[in-house]
Motif scaffolding. Structure first.
Motif, mmCIF file in Angstrom:
data_model
loop_
_atom_site.group_PDB
_atom_site.id
_atom_site.type_symbol
_atom_site.label_atom_id
_atom_site.label_comp_id
_atom_site.label_asym_id
_atom_site.label_seq_id
_atom_site.Cartn_x
_atom_site.Cartn_y
_atom_site.Cartn_z
ATOM 1 N N SER A 68 0.773 -1.753 -0.143
ATOM 2 C CA SER A 68 -0.435 0.178 -0.268
ATOM 3 C C SER A 68 0.891 0.748 -0.296
ATOM 4 C CB SER A 68 -0.931 0.133 0.947
ATOM 5 O OG SER A 68 -1.776 -0.762 1.440
ATOM 6 N N LEU A 69 0.327 2.115 -0.729
ATOM 7 C CA LEU A 69 1.025 3.143 -1.444
ATOM 8 C C LEU A 69 0.870 4.660 -1.943
ATOM 9 C CD1 LEU A 69 3.473 3.544 -3.826
ATOM 10 C CD2 LEU A 69 2.665 1.466 -3.579
ATOM 11 N N ASP A 70 0.476 5.899 -1.401
ATOM 12 C CA ASP A 70 0.013 6.289 -2.115
ATOM 13 C C ASP A 70 0.682 6.946 -4.023
ATOM 14 O OD1 ASP A 70 -1.355 8.630 -2.759
ATOM 15 O OD2 ASP A 70 -0.820 9.939 -1.779
ATOM 16 N N LYS A 71 -0.503 6.777 -4.542
ATOM 17 C CA LYS A 71 0.042 6.322 -5.869
ATOM 18 C C LYS A 71 1.090 8.233 -6.613
ATOM 19 C CE LYS A 71 -1.015 2.367 -7.990
ATOM 20 N NZ LYS A 71 -1.796 1.567 -8.617
ATOM 21 N N LEU A 72 -0.280 9.121 -5.992
ATOM 22 C CA LEU A 72 0.024 10.478 -6.521
ATOM 23 C C LEU A 72 1.116 11.188 -5.764
ATOM 24 C CD1 LEU A 72 -2.923 11.439 -6.715
ATOM 25 C CD2 LEU A 72 -1.562 10.568 -8.474
ATOM 26 N N SER A 73 1.423 10.605 -4.010
ATOM 27 C CA SER A 73 2.693 11.714 -3.778
ATOM 28 C C SER A 73 3.351 10.334 -2.918
ATOM 29 C CB SER A 73 1.644 12.965 -2.642
ATOM 30 O OG SER A 73 1.286 12.307 -2.089
ATOM 31 N N PRO A 74 3.950 9.348 -2.985
ATOM 32 C CA PRO A 74 4.638 8.408 -2.354
ATOM 33 C C PRO A 74 5.684 8.762 -1.561
ATOM 34 C CG PRO A 74 5.669 8.817 -4.879
ATOM 35 C CD PRO A 74 4.432 9.142 -4.910
ATOM 36 N N LEU A 75 6.014 10.187 -1.695
ATOM 37 C CA LEU A 75 7.142 10.499 -1.217
ATOM 38 C C LEU A 75 6.201 11.209 0.502
ATOM 39 C CD1 LEU A 75 10.435 12.758 -2.351
ATOM 40 C CD2 LEU A 75 10.090 9.919 -1.325
ATOM 41 N N GLN A 76 5.229 11.925 0.712
ATOM 42 C CA GLN A 76 4.472 12.404 1.461
ATOM 43 C C GLN A 76 3.749 10.728 2.561
ATOM 44 O OE1 GLN A 76 4.596 13.319 -1.615
ATOM 45 N NE2 GLN A 76 5.903 15.117 -0.265
ATOM 46 N N SER A 77 3.606 9.070 2.120
ATOM 47 C CA SER A 77 3.218 8.613 3.036
ATOM 48 C C SER A 77 4.021 7.783 2.697
ATOM 49 C CB SER A 77 1.911 7.991 1.487
ATOM 50 O OG SER A 77 2.005 7.282 0.704
ATOM 51 N N GLU A 78 3.953 6.804 4.055
ATOM 52 C CA GLU A 78 4.160 5.527 4.462
ATOM 53 C C GLU A 78 4.229 4.192 2.874
ATOM 54 O OE1 GLU A 78 5.370 2.657 8.028
ATOM 55 O OE2 GLU A 78 4.684 4.281 8.213
ATOM 56 N N VAL A 79 4.993 3.082 2.496
ATOM 57 C CA VAL A 79 4.985 2.475 1.893
ATOM 58 C C VAL A 79 4.773 1.242 3.294
ATOM 59 C CG1 VAL A 79 5.862 0.989 -0.461
ATOM 60 C CG2 VAL A 79 6.116 3.235 -0.226
ATOM 61 N N THR A 80 3.629 0.477 2.973
ATOM 62 C CA THR A 80 3.243 -0.460 4.237
ATOM 63 C C THR A 80 2.989 -1.564 3.589
ATOM 64 O OG1 THR A 80 0.590 -0.282 4.770
ATOM 65 C CG2 THR A 80 2.756 1.416 5.555
ATOM 66 N N LEU A 81 2.895 -3.103 4.553
ATOM 67 C CA LEU A 81 2.711 -4.161 3.759
ATOM 68 C C LEU A 81 1.832 -4.761 5.063
ATOM 69 C CD1 LEU A 81 6.583 -5.498 2.858
ATOM 70 C CD2 LEU A 81 4.314 -4.284 1.256
ATOM 71 N N ASP A 82 1.052 -5.799 3.907
ATOM 72 C CA ASP A 82 -0.182 -6.234 4.754
ATOM 73 C C ASP A 82 0.633 -7.792 5.698
ATOM 74 O OD1 ASP A 82 0.421 -8.006 3.395
ATOM 75 O OD2 ASP A 82 -2.591 -8.666 2.446
ATOM 76 N N CYS A 83 2.118 -7.855 6.031
ATOM 77 C CA CYS A 83 2.325 -8.928 6.634
ATOM 78 C C CYS A 83 3.690 -8.388 7.395
ATOM 79 C CB CYS A 83 2.676 -9.964 5.695
ATOM 80 S SG CYS A 83 4.550 -9.843 4.663
ATOM 81 N N GLU A 84 4.389 -9.517 7.564
ATOM 82 C CA GLU A 84 5.906 -8.297 8.423
ATOM 83 C C GLU A 84 6.654 -9.196 7.500
ATOM 84 O OE1 GLU A 84 5.625 -7.864 11.890
ATOM 85 O OE2 GLU A 84 4.172 -7.540 11.920
ATOM 86 N N LEU A 85 7.769 -8.073 7.949
ATOM 87 C CA LEU A 85 8.624 -8.105 6.943
ATOM 88 C C LEU A 85 10.013 -9.290 7.045
ATOM 89 C CD1 LEU A 85 10.117 -4.891 7.382
ATOM 90 C CD2 LEU A 85 9.759 -5.819 4.845
ATOM 91 N N LYS A 86 9.589 -9.805 8.710
ATOM 92 C CA LYS A 86 10.739 -10.698 8.713
ATOM 93 C C LYS A 86 10.102 -12.442 7.871
ATOM 94 C CE LYS A 86 8.310 -11.956 12.342
ATOM 95 N NZ LYS A 86 7.723 -12.874 13.485
ATOM 96 N N ASP A 87 9.107 -12.335 7.273
ATOM 97 C CA ASP A 87 8.286 -13.407 6.801
ATOM 98 C C ASP A 87 8.631 -13.045 5.175
ATOM 99 O OD1 ASP A 87 6.658 -13.968 9.541
ATOM 100 O OD2 ASP A 87 4.986 -13.039 8.108
ATOM 101 N N LEU A 88 9.221 -12.856 5.027
ATOM 102 C CA LEU A 88 10.399 -12.364 3.214
ATOM 103 C C LEU A 88 11.419 -12.269 3.151
ATOM 104 C CD1 LEU A 88 7.783 -8.571 2.724
ATOM 105 C CD2 LEU A 88 6.828 -11.764 2.200
#
Length: 167
Positions: A68-88
């Motif tokens: 998930s990210l704001d496509k119009l202003s990606p610098l102003q928003s955080e990029v998030t995942l729907d899982c834990e990073l350690k799982d990847l």
């Protein structure tokens, strides 16, 4: 008023997705599992469809992740995942979106994966418009489309699956 031109109908879209799934398996057949991460919206729906086909044709275990990210202003928003990073960690990641235009969304969408040790990151798109401003090249492309920068490509992966060019 903009004119809508049908580029791919529902059957053609499904054929493209199925072919992309075979390519994903061909490039990752030595792996035990693969993470298919879809950018929220049509990219996530495409990721779901790709994962379904990959699991139908191969023994690969797949994990679906929403980016998930704001496509119009990606610098102003955080990029998030729907899982834990350690799982990847130490996994093969395939980042998916419906259309590649400038590469900006993909570039920012990769951010969370760069904070962990992954095996590789690949990209998949249903439509590549080849107007890249960022160094992003999709490994898996459903359809290559030459358009002007002013044209707009609309992908619908819902009930009325189709790809349209709006000019």
């Amino acid at each position: 008023m903009s004119e809508k031109t049908l580029i791919l109908d529902a059957r053609q879209v499904q054929e493209k997705i199925k072919r992309m799934a075979f390519e994903i398996y061909e490039h990752n057949f030595k792996e035990k599992n693969v993470v298919i991460a879809g950018i929220d919206g049509q990219g996530y729906i495409l990721a779901q469809l790709l994962l379904k086909h990959v699991q139908e044709i191969s023994p690969l275990e797949g994990k679906l992740v929403k980016v998930s990210l704001d496509k119009l202003s990606p610098l102003q928003s955080e990029v998030t995942l729907d899982c834990e990073l350690k799982d990847l960690k130490k996994k093969c990641i395939i980042l998916v979106d419906d259309v590649l235009n400038t590469g900006r969304t993909f570039a920012y969408g990769m951010k969370p994966f760069l904070n962990i040790e992954v095996k590789k990151i690949e990209t998949a798109v249903l439509v590549n418009r080849s107007h890249t401003l960022f160094p992003i090249y999709p490994q898996y492309t459903g359809y290559e489309l030459a358009t002007t920068i002013k044209d707009h490509v609309e992908v619908n992966l819902g009930k009325e699956t189709a790809v349209y060019l709006l000019d």
